[in-house]
Structure formats: structure tokens, C-alpha cells
Write a protein that holds these residues in place. Structure first.
Motif, short mmCIF file in Angstrom:
data_model
loop_
_atom_site.label_atom_id
_atom_site.label_comp_id
_atom_site.label_asym_id
_atom_site.label_seq_id
_atom_site.Cartn_x
_atom_site.Cartn_y
_atom_site.Cartn_z
N ALA A 102 -2.12 26.86 -10.77
CA ALA A 102 -2.65 26.30 -9.52
C ALA A 102 -1.95 24.99 -9.16
O ALA A 102 -1.79 24.66 -7.98
N GLN A 103 -1.52 24.25 -10.17
CA GLN A 103 -0.82 22.98 -9.95
C GLN A 103 0.65 23.19 -9.57
O GLN A 103 1.34 22.24 -9.23
N GLY A 104 1.11 24.44 -9.67
CA GLY A 104 2.53 24.71 -9.42
C GLY A 104 3.41 24.26 -10.56
O GLY A 104 4.61 24.01 -10.37
N ALA A 105 2.83 24.19 -11.77
CA ALA A 105 3.58 23.69 -12.93
C ALA A 105 4.56 24.72 -13.48
O ALA A 105 5.44 24.37 -14.27
N PHE A 106 4.39 26.00 -13.10
CA PHE A 106 5.33 27.05 -13.52
C PHE A 106 6.14 27.45 -12.28
O PHE A 106 5.74 28.35 -11.55
N PRO A 107 7.25 26.78 -11.99
CA PRO A 107 8.01 27.00 -10.75
C PRO A 107 8.35 28.48 -10.53
O PRO A 107 8.86 29.15 -11.43
N GLY A 108 8.02 28.97 -9.36
CA GLY A 108 8.36 30.34 -9.01
C GLY A 108 7.38 31.37 -9.50
O GLY A 108 7.54 32.57 -9.24
N SER A 151 -1.82 1.42 -30.16
CA SER A 151 -1.99 1.63 -31.59
C SER A 151 -2.54 3.01 -31.93
O SER A 151 -2.60 3.39 -33.10
N VAL A 152 -2.95 3.76 -30.93
CA VAL A 152 -3.57 5.07 -31.16
C VAL A 152 -2.83 6.14 -30.38
O VAL A 152 -2.77 6.10 -29.15
N SER A 153 -2.25 7.10 -31.11
CA SER A 153 -1.60 8.25 -30.48
C SER A 153 -2.46 9.48 -30.74
O SER A 153 -2.92 9.71 -31.86
N VAL A 154 -2.66 10.28 -29.70
CA VAL A 154 -3.48 11.48 -29.80
C VAL A 154 -2.58 12.69 -29.56
O VAL A 154 -1.90 12.78 -28.53
N ALA A 155 -2.58 13.63 -30.50
CA ALA A 155 -1.72 14.81 -30.40
C ALA A 155 -2.51 16.01 -29.91
O ALA A 155 -3.70 16.17 -30.21
N GLY A 156 -1.84 16.86 -29.14
CA GLY A 156 -2.45 18.10 -28.66
C GLY A 156 -1.44 19.20 -28.55
O GLY A 156 -0.23 18.96 -28.60
N GLY A 157 -1.93 20.41 -28.40
CA GLY A 157 -1.04 21.57 -28.34
C GLY A 157 -0.73 22.05 -26.94
O GLY A 157 -0.28 23.17 -26.75
N SER A 158 -0.99 21.22 -25.94
CA SER A 158 -0.64 21.58 -24.57
C SER A 158 0.20 20.48 -23.96
O SER A 158 0.19 19.34 -24.44
N ALA A 159 0.90 20.82 -22.89
CA ALA A 159 1.77 19.86 -22.22
C ALA A 159 0.95 18.75 -21.57
O ALA A 159 -0.26 18.87 -21.39
N VAL A 160 1.63 17.66 -21.23
CA VAL A 160 0.97 16.59 -20.48
C VAL A 160 0.42 17.17 -19.18
O VAL A 160 1.13 17.85 -18.45
N GLY A 161 -0.85 16.90 -18.92
CA GLY A 161 -1.50 17.48 -17.77
C GLY A 161 -2.27 18.74 -18.08
O GLY A 161 -3.03 19.26 -17.27
N GLY A 162 -2.09 19.27 -19.31
CA GLY A 162 -2.82 20.45 -19.75
C GLY A 162 -4.21 20.08 -20.23
O GLY A 162 -4.59 18.91 -20.27
N TRP A 163 -4.98 21.09 -20.66
CA TRP A 163 -6.37 20.83 -21.02
C TRP A 163 -6.52 19.93 -22.23
O TRP A 163 -7.43 19.11 -22.28
N ASP A 164 -5.66 20.07 -23.25
CA ASP A 164 -5.80 19.20 -24.41
C ASP A 164 -5.62 17.74 -24.00
O ASP A 164 -6.33 16.86 -24.48
N HIS A 165 -4.68 17.49 -23.11
CA HIS A 165 -4.46 16.15 -22.59
C HIS A 165 -5.69 15.67 -21.82
O HIS A 165 -6.18 14.55 -22.01
N LEU A 166 -6.22 16.54 -20.95
CA LEU A 166 -7.36 16.16 -20.12
C LEU A 166 -8.61 15.90 -20.95
O LEU A 166 -9.43 15.05 -20.59
N LYS A 167 -8.76 16.61 -22.06
CA LYS A 167 -9.96 16.42 -22.89
C LYS A 167 -10.09 14.96 -23.34
O LYS A 167 -11.16 14.35 -23.23
#
Length: 231
Positions: A102-108, A151-167
Motif C-alpha cells: 500500500a505504501q508503494g514500497a515494492f516498485p512495480g 545508547s540503545v539499538s533495537v533489532a527487528g526482522g523487517s525493513a525500516v518502516g515495516g511492522w517490527d520497526h513500527l512496534k
């Protein structure tokens, strides 16, 4: 503080699935997990493959192929552009997939290029730290971010802007972090890789889903400090 972030596991298949369900007989079946081994999509493929086999709906074992990249975009493009006529193929997806489309993150690429087959379950988000971390609660993690975001880095399995990031951003916003853009999020190709970096000490927290975290909780490697559900 109650936060609800619900990920819905779904399945997409190429448009080439034209045969009627009651006439189609699968042969060499395959499920693409759009992430590295050990993540939520990998778990989804393996569990659904086992269920289909147990029910006698597919012959033998369903092959699971990991195709990481682009928060699911690489796998989506692979199916649409190269595997369009693969009748024995399904692909694990989630609400993160539909959101990024929906965000157009997968071009085409668009949602109508695949056939959405089924919703198979709801998977609540979690935030976790290493088992030996001095942090034991979500407020403690948020206080550390407020005091010094760098000082705090949070890792996730989705790209920036994905659900893991949004959580983690939704949690930070609810906790009163003034500028959530200061939250350091590090994206990996799957939850398994993100947890590996957590255990190596490269990051201080992990954001993902309950399903992909369960094995690491059972092994004693991580401790979940928040489940993003009503209860």
C-alpha cells in the motif's frame, strides 16, 4: 499502558493458480519464506506445510525456500515476475506485506498480482532483551531510550518502516519519547538474524512476533518484556 499491534499471517500464491481446487492435484510443493531461517515467515511456511501434509493435502514434505530481502519485496517480485505459472507454490506473507504494498514500497508490484488464499492466524508483537540484560521491563527500556537514544539499538526482522520497526516506535510514542525518530532501529533479513545480533551484544533489544520468539524463550536465551496485545 496497553498497546495492540496485531500481525495477521496470510498466504499469497501466484496468479497462475487457475485450476479449480477440487481438480488440482499438487506435486512438488514449495513455500517461500521471504526472510532468513528462524523468523516468523519461516515459521509460518514450516507450520502450514506440516499441517497440509498431516491432512493429506500435499504429497510428501513441502519444501521451504528462504528468500530474504526488501522486507518481503524480493520474494514478492520473484513470484510475480519469475514464478507466475508455478501451480505448486505458496508464499508466506503478513500485514507487513500488505502495508508495504500500500505504501508503494515494492516498485512495480501491487496486491492484485497475487491470489490471497487464506488467513491462518494472528501473531502478536513482542519486545524482548537478552536473558542476561539488566533491563527487565518495558518502562526500563523506554527510560534508557529517553535518557540517551544513541545508547540503545533495537533489532527487528523487517525493513525500516515495516511492522517490527513500527512496534517499537508505537511503544516509544506511548511511553512519551519526544521524538521517535531518535530511536535506533537496525533491520535484518529475519527475526532469527535479529536475535543472533541481540545475543552477540550488538544490539540491546529485539522487536518481533510471539511465534518467532517462543523458541528463544524456551531455550532461555531471551526474556520478553512486552507482548503488544490487550492482555
Amino acid at each position: 499502558m496497553k498497546i495492540l499491534v496485531q500481525g495477521l499471517a496470510t498466504f499469497a500464491a501466484a496468479m497462475g493458480l487457475a485450476a479449480a481446487a477440487n481438480a488440482f492435484e499438487p506435486e512438488a510443493t514449495e513455500c517461500i519464506a521471504p526472510a532468513a531461517p528462524g523468523g516468523g515467515w519461516d515459521f509460518t511456511c514450516r507450520q502450514v506445510g506440516k499441517t497440509l501434509q498431516d491432512l493429506g493435502l500435499v504429497p510428501g514434505t513441502m519444501q521451504v525456500t528462504n528468500l530474504a530481502g526488501g522486507g518481503g519485496g524480493v520474494a514478492f517480485a520473484e513470484v510475480v515476475n519469475k514464478r507466475n505459472d508455478s501451480n505448486d507454490l505458496i508464499v508466506a506473507a503478513s500485514s507487513a506485506t500488505s502495508t508495504r504494498l500500500a505504501q508503494g514500497a515494492f516498485p512495480g508490484n501491487t496486491m492484485d498480482q497475487v491470489r490471497w488464499l487464506a488467513s491462518v492466524g494472528a501473531d502478536y508483537g513482542i519486545i524482548a532483551v537478552a536473558a542476561d540484560s539488566p533491563i527487565n521491563t518495558l518502562p526500563e527500556l523506554m527510560d534508557a531510550i529517553k535518557a540517551d537514544p544513541s545508547s540503545v539499538s533495537v533489532a527487528g526482522g523487517s525493513a525500516v518502516g515495516g511492522w517490527d520497526h513500527l512496534k517499537v516506535l508505537i511503544a516509544a510514542n506511548a511511553a512519551g519519547v519526544e521524538d521517535v525518530r531518535t530511536v535506533k532501529y537496525v533491520a535484518f533479513d529475519g527475526g532469527g538474524e535479529a536475535v543472533t545480533q541481540l545475543l552477540a551484544g550488538s544490539v540491546q533489544a529485539f522487536t518481533g512476533d510471539a511465534s518467532e520468539a517462543k523458541g528463544f524463550v524456551d531455550s532461555g536465551d531471551i526474556k520478553v518484556i512486552a507482548v503488544l496485545a490487550p492482555e
